[in-house]
Every structure is written in C-alpha cells, then in structure tokens.
Design an enzyme around this catalytic site. Structure first.
Site, PDB file in Angstrom:
ATOM      1  N   GLU A  60       4.266  -5.040   7.235  1.00  0.00           N
ATOM      2  CA  GLU A  60       3.663  -4.199   8.065  1.00  0.00           C
ATOM      3  C   GLU A  60       4.142  -3.764   9.637  1.00  0.00           C
ATOM      4  O   GLU A  60       4.059  -2.753  10.186  1.00  0.00           O
ATOM      5  CB  GLU A  60       2.298  -4.602   8.106  1.00  0.00           C
ATOM      6  CG  GLU A  60       1.498  -4.261   6.900  1.00  0.00           C
ATOM      7  CD  GLU A  60       1.399  -5.696   5.820  1.00  0.00           C
ATOM      8  OE1 GLU A  60       2.529  -6.566   6.248  1.00  0.00           O
ATOM      9  OE2 GLU A  60       0.974  -5.834   4.705  1.00  0.00           O
ATOM     10  N   ALA A  76       0.849  -0.975   0.178  1.00  0.00           N
ATOM     11  CA  ALA A  76       0.043   0.184  -0.008  1.00  0.00           C
ATOM     12  C   ALA A  76       0.858   1.165   0.106  1.00  0.00           C
ATOM     13  O   ALA A  76       2.109   1.096   0.330  1.00  0.00           O
ATOM     14  CB  ALA A  76      -0.889  -0.067   1.252  1.00  0.00           C
ATOM     15  N   GLU A  99      -0.463  -9.427  -0.526  1.00  0.00           N
ATOM     16  CA  GLU A  99      -1.921  -9.682  -0.195  1.00  0.00           C
ATOM     17  C   GLU A  99      -2.704  -9.851  -1.606  1.00  0.00           C
ATOM     18  O   GLU A  99      -3.761 -10.625  -2.011  1.00  0.00           O
ATOM     19  CB  GLU A  99      -2.636  -8.693   0.464  1.00  0.00           C
ATOM     20  CG  GLU A  99      -1.967  -8.845   1.932  1.00  0.00           C
ATOM     21  CD  GLU A  99      -2.506  -7.611   2.907  1.00  0.00           C
ATOM     22  OE1 GLU A  99      -2.012  -6.609   2.716  1.00  0.00           O
ATOM     23  OE2 GLU A  99      -3.238  -7.938   3.741  1.00  0.00           O
ATOM     24  N   GLY A 157       0.652  -5.146   0.986  1.00  0.00           N
ATOM     25  CA  GLY A 157      -0.507  -5.120  -0.019  1.00  0.00           C
ATOM     26  C   GLY A 157      -0.366  -5.849  -1.171  1.00  0.00           C
ATOM     27  O   GLY A 157      -1.280  -6.376  -1.986  1.00  0.00           O
TER      28      GLY A 157
HETATM   29  N1  COA Z   1       4.553   3.207  -0.642  1.00  0.00           N
HETATM   30  C1  COA Z   1       4.971   4.398  -1.064  1.00  0.00           C
HETATM   31  N2  COA Z   1       6.039   4.457  -1.700  1.00  0.00           N
HETATM   32  C2  COA Z   1       6.791   3.482  -1.954  1.00  0.00           C
HETATM   33  C3  COA Z   1       6.704   2.283  -1.566  1.00  0.00           C
HETATM   34  C4  COA Z   1       5.491   2.283  -0.624  1.00  0.00           C
HETATM   35  N3  COA Z   1       4.662   0.953  -0.294  1.00  0.00           N
HETATM   36  N4  COA Z   1       7.508   1.400  -1.649  1.00  0.00           N
HETATM   37  C5  COA Z   1       8.300   1.871  -2.552  1.00  0.00           C
HETATM   38  N5  COA Z   1       8.232   3.345  -2.476  1.00  0.00           N
HETATM   39  C6  COA Z   1       8.788   4.384  -3.197  1.00  0.00           C
HETATM   40  C7  COA Z   1      10.070   4.912  -2.485  1.00  0.00           C
HETATM   41  O1  COA Z   1       9.510   5.801  -1.608  1.00  0.00           O
HETATM   42  C8  COA Z   1      10.869   5.329  -3.630  1.00  0.00           C
HETATM   43  O2  COA Z   1      10.217   6.720  -4.094  1.00  0.00           O
HETATM   44  P1  COA Z   1      10.988   7.721  -4.163  1.00  0.00           P
HETATM   45  O3  COA Z   1      12.047   7.652  -5.223  1.00  0.00           O
HETATM   46  O4  COA Z   1      10.251   8.970  -4.541  1.00  0.00           O
HETATM   47  O5  COA Z   1      11.602   8.104  -2.951  1.00  0.00           O
HETATM   48  C9  COA Z   1      10.443   4.560  -4.848  1.00  0.00           C
HETATM   49  O6  COA Z   1       9.393   3.867  -4.462  1.00  0.00           O
HETATM   50  C10 COA Z   1      11.736   3.602  -5.149  1.00  0.00           C
HETATM   51  O7  COA Z   1      11.546   2.909  -3.728  1.00  0.00           O
HETATM   52  P2  COA Z   1      12.979   2.595  -3.008  1.00  0.00           P
HETATM   53  O8  COA Z   1      12.868   2.490  -1.465  1.00  0.00           O
HETATM   54  O9  COA Z   1      14.217   3.798  -3.484  1.00  0.00           O
HETATM   55  O10 COA Z   1      13.677   1.254  -3.605  1.00  0.00           O
HETATM   56  P3  COA Z   1      14.690   0.338  -3.036  1.00  0.00           P
HETATM   57  O11 COA Z   1      15.119  -0.545  -4.256  1.00  0.00           O
HETATM   58  O12 COA Z   1      15.825   0.977  -2.303  1.00  0.00           O
HETATM   59  O13 COA Z   1      13.786  -0.636  -1.731  1.00  0.00           O
HETATM   60  C11 COA Z   1      12.115  -1.820  -1.180  1.00  0.00           C
HETATM   61  C12 COA Z   1      12.889  -1.560  -2.344  1.00  0.00           C
HETATM   62  C13 COA Z   1      10.659  -2.734  -1.716  1.00  0.00           C
HETATM   63  C14 COA Z   1      12.815  -2.776  -0.184  1.00  0.00           C
HETATM   64  C15 COA Z   1      11.710  -0.592  -0.485  1.00  0.00           C
HETATM   65  O14 COA Z   1      10.926   0.404  -1.451  1.00  0.00           O
HETATM   66  C16 COA Z   1      10.492  -0.750   0.667  1.00  0.00           C
HETATM   67  O15 COA Z   1      10.873  -1.229   1.560  1.00  0.00           O
HETATM   68  N6  COA Z   1       9.273  -0.363   0.485  1.00  0.00           N
HETATM   69  C17 COA Z   1       8.220  -0.455   1.292  1.00  0.00           C
HETATM   70  C18 COA Z   1       7.780  -1.817   1.475  1.00  0.00           C
HETATM   71  C19 COA Z   1       6.597  -1.911   2.572  1.00  0.00           C
HETATM   72  O16 COA Z   1       6.636  -1.709   3.636  1.00  0.00           O
HETATM   73  N7  COA Z   1       5.332  -2.415   1.922  1.00  0.00           N
HETATM   74  C20 COA Z   1       4.384  -2.626   2.926  1.00  0.00           C
HETATM   75  C21 COA Z   1       3.504  -1.292   2.917  1.00  0.00           C
HETATM   76  S1  COA Z   1       1.959  -1.611   3.998  1.00  0.00           S
END
Ligand code: COA
Length: 260
Positions: A134, A66, A114, A111
C-alpha cells in the site's frame, strides 16, 4: 444465490469459494466484497458445510489487492466507509462458525494478503507471493492488515513489510509463520481439501468451540481467555460426541461422531 465474481462449489461438507476475476488478478472491487459478505453469511447458516477453502481463480493470483481503480476515487469520507466495510467482511470470515483455509495460489497482495490473514489457516503454492504494497499507492493497509499481520508474525517483521512494501515469497512466508504449508502449485487444492476433510471428520462442536477459543486469544487478557476456555471446554463435555470420543478411545475403536 448466483455470484458474478465468485464461484461456490460444495462437495459433501467442504465448500470451496473461488474469487473469480482472473483478468484483474482477482482484485477486490466493491461488488466482490459484497459477494464475499453474502457467500460467507450463507455458508455460516449452512449446517451441511463443515470447512471452507478460499482460493483465487487463474494461474497467477489469489487476490492482487483491493481494486486500485476504485481506490483512486476515494476521498476521506468514503475511504473510512470503504475500510470499515472491508474490515466487517473480513471479521465475518474470521468469526465464522467453521474453519476457513486460505489456499493461496499466487499473488496475495494488499487486501489479498489481508484476506488470507483473516482466514484461520493459510496454505500456499510455491509461486505464492505475499505483501502489503500500500505504501506504493500512498496509503496503508485498511482491511485489518496492520493488526493481523503484527499478531501473526511479529510486529518488527510486520513493520518491515508494511513500510517497504516488499513481497515475501512462499518459502519466506513459511519460515516466518505466515503460512502453515507450501505445496507444488498443482497439488495445492488437493492438499487443502485433504486438510479440510481431516478437520471435517472431527467432532464438529469441538472444532467450532476451538475456533472461538483460539480466536479470542490476543483480544483479552490470558486470565479472561482461560476463563472462556474453561467454559467452552465444559460445553464440549455436555455433547454426545464427547461421550463417543472418550468411550471409543477406552474401547480401542475409532469414534463415530454425530456432531451433537
Ligand atoms: N486493482 C485493479 N486492477 C489490478 C490490480 C489491482 N489491485 N492488480 C492487478 N490488476 C489488473 C491490472 O491492472 C491488469 O489489468 P489490465 O490487463 O486491464 O491492464 C491485470 O490486472 C493484470 O495485471 P498486470 O499488472 O498486467 O500483471 P503483472 O503480472 O504484470 O503484475 C502484479 C502482477 C500483482 C505485480 C501487479 O498487477 C500489481 O502490482 N498489482 C497491484 C498490487 C497492489 O498494489 N495491490 C494492493 C492494492 S491496495
């Protein structure tokens, strides 16, 4: 209908829905959730579509969860509506009248995991990573993950992944039954399409009724599930395709299904 965050590509009877916010790793903001509701409602009504493939755009992600910038603004009242809205859309996918194959092409987190769980079949590329992180955000899965993950793998494993937030790589996901197959990244969509075409070549009513029968398992007692199965089995036997399928076997030829 044009979509801002989705691509819909229909080729013969196979629809490919691609979540298309690669700059945010296809994170599900409310606009994308609304569009998923609309596209799956449209697909449900479209009799020319037999099977759906759901995937993410870009090199890195299926769906990274999400949208955390929207999550950050929730309070208790809006959070309940947020969770119920997402659950409703994922239930729509699970209860679609045609199979949905998740082609998980990278991160499937929160999400995103999910969403894959709400699909009927999951295939993944070797770089896929699953997880319910989460707890790192101070929340629990809210789009059906606590229920579906425990049902698909076992509750002990689901508990571990939900409590630790650890990511699961594609091989581990395969080993524990979270995905059916793992393919090299560049072959994923072709392999998913091959599977979709195989399903599309079968008797359509049998496919639709099988979906219903399998979907109800886990929700009702075995006795109720079997009674439902018998009724759906009987419905199949009233179709032209049933006559064709059984007759073709006896005549030692390939069946030609008309989907009737
Ligand atoms: N919501 C909003 N934005 C998100 C996102 C999310 N769930 N997951 C990634 N993004 C965005 C980042 O903020 C970043 O945006 P920016 O370039 O404007 O800063 C962009 O997507 C790229 O992500 P980034 O974190 O730079 O990539 P990465 O390769 O370093 O890491 C992940 C990848 C997936 C490990 C990391 O993005 C992450 O942990 N995301 C969240 C995962 C999460 O907790 N999901 C559950 C949500 S309920």
């Amino acid at each position: 209908m044009p979509y801002q965050n989705l691509l819909l590509n229909i080729n013969e009877s196979i629809a490919v829905v691609t979540i298309n916010r690669p700059e945010k790793l296809n994170a599900l903001n409310s606009k994308t959730i609304d569009e998923l509701r609309n596209v799956f409602t449209e697909i449900n009504k479209n009799e020319n579509i037999s099977v759906v493939i759901l995937t993410g755009s870009g090199e890195k992600a299926f769906v990274a969860g999400a949208d955390i910038s929207e999550l950050n603004k929730l309070d208790t009242i809006s959070a309940k509506a947020f969770s119920e809205n997402g659950q409703e859309v994922f239930n729509l996918i699970e209860n679609l009248n045609k199979p949905v194959i998740a082609a998980v092409n990278g991160f499937a987190l929160g999400g995103g995991c999910e969403l894959a769980l709400a699909c009927h079949i999951r295939v993944a590329s070797e770089n896929a990573r699953f997880g319910q992180p989460e707890v790192n955000l101070g929340i629990i899965p809210g789009y059906g993950g606590t229920q579906r993950l425990a049902g698909l793998i076992n509750s002990g494993r689901a508990m571990e992944y939900i409590l630790t937030g650890d990511m699961i790589d594609a091989n581990e996901a395969f080993r524990i039954g979270l995905v059916n197959r793992v393919f090299p990244k560049e072959e994923l969509i072709a392999k998913a399409t091959e599977m979709a075409n195989k399903i599309a070549s079968k008797a359509g009513n049998a496919v639709r009724l099988a979906l219903k029968a399998v979907n109800i398992s886990g929700e009702v007692t075995t006795k109720e599930g079997q009674a439902y199965e018998a009724s759906l089995f009987a419905l199949c036997c009233g179709t032209e395709d049933f006559k064709e399928g059984t007759t073709a076997f006896l005549e030692k030829r390939k069946p030609v299904f008309k989907n009737k």
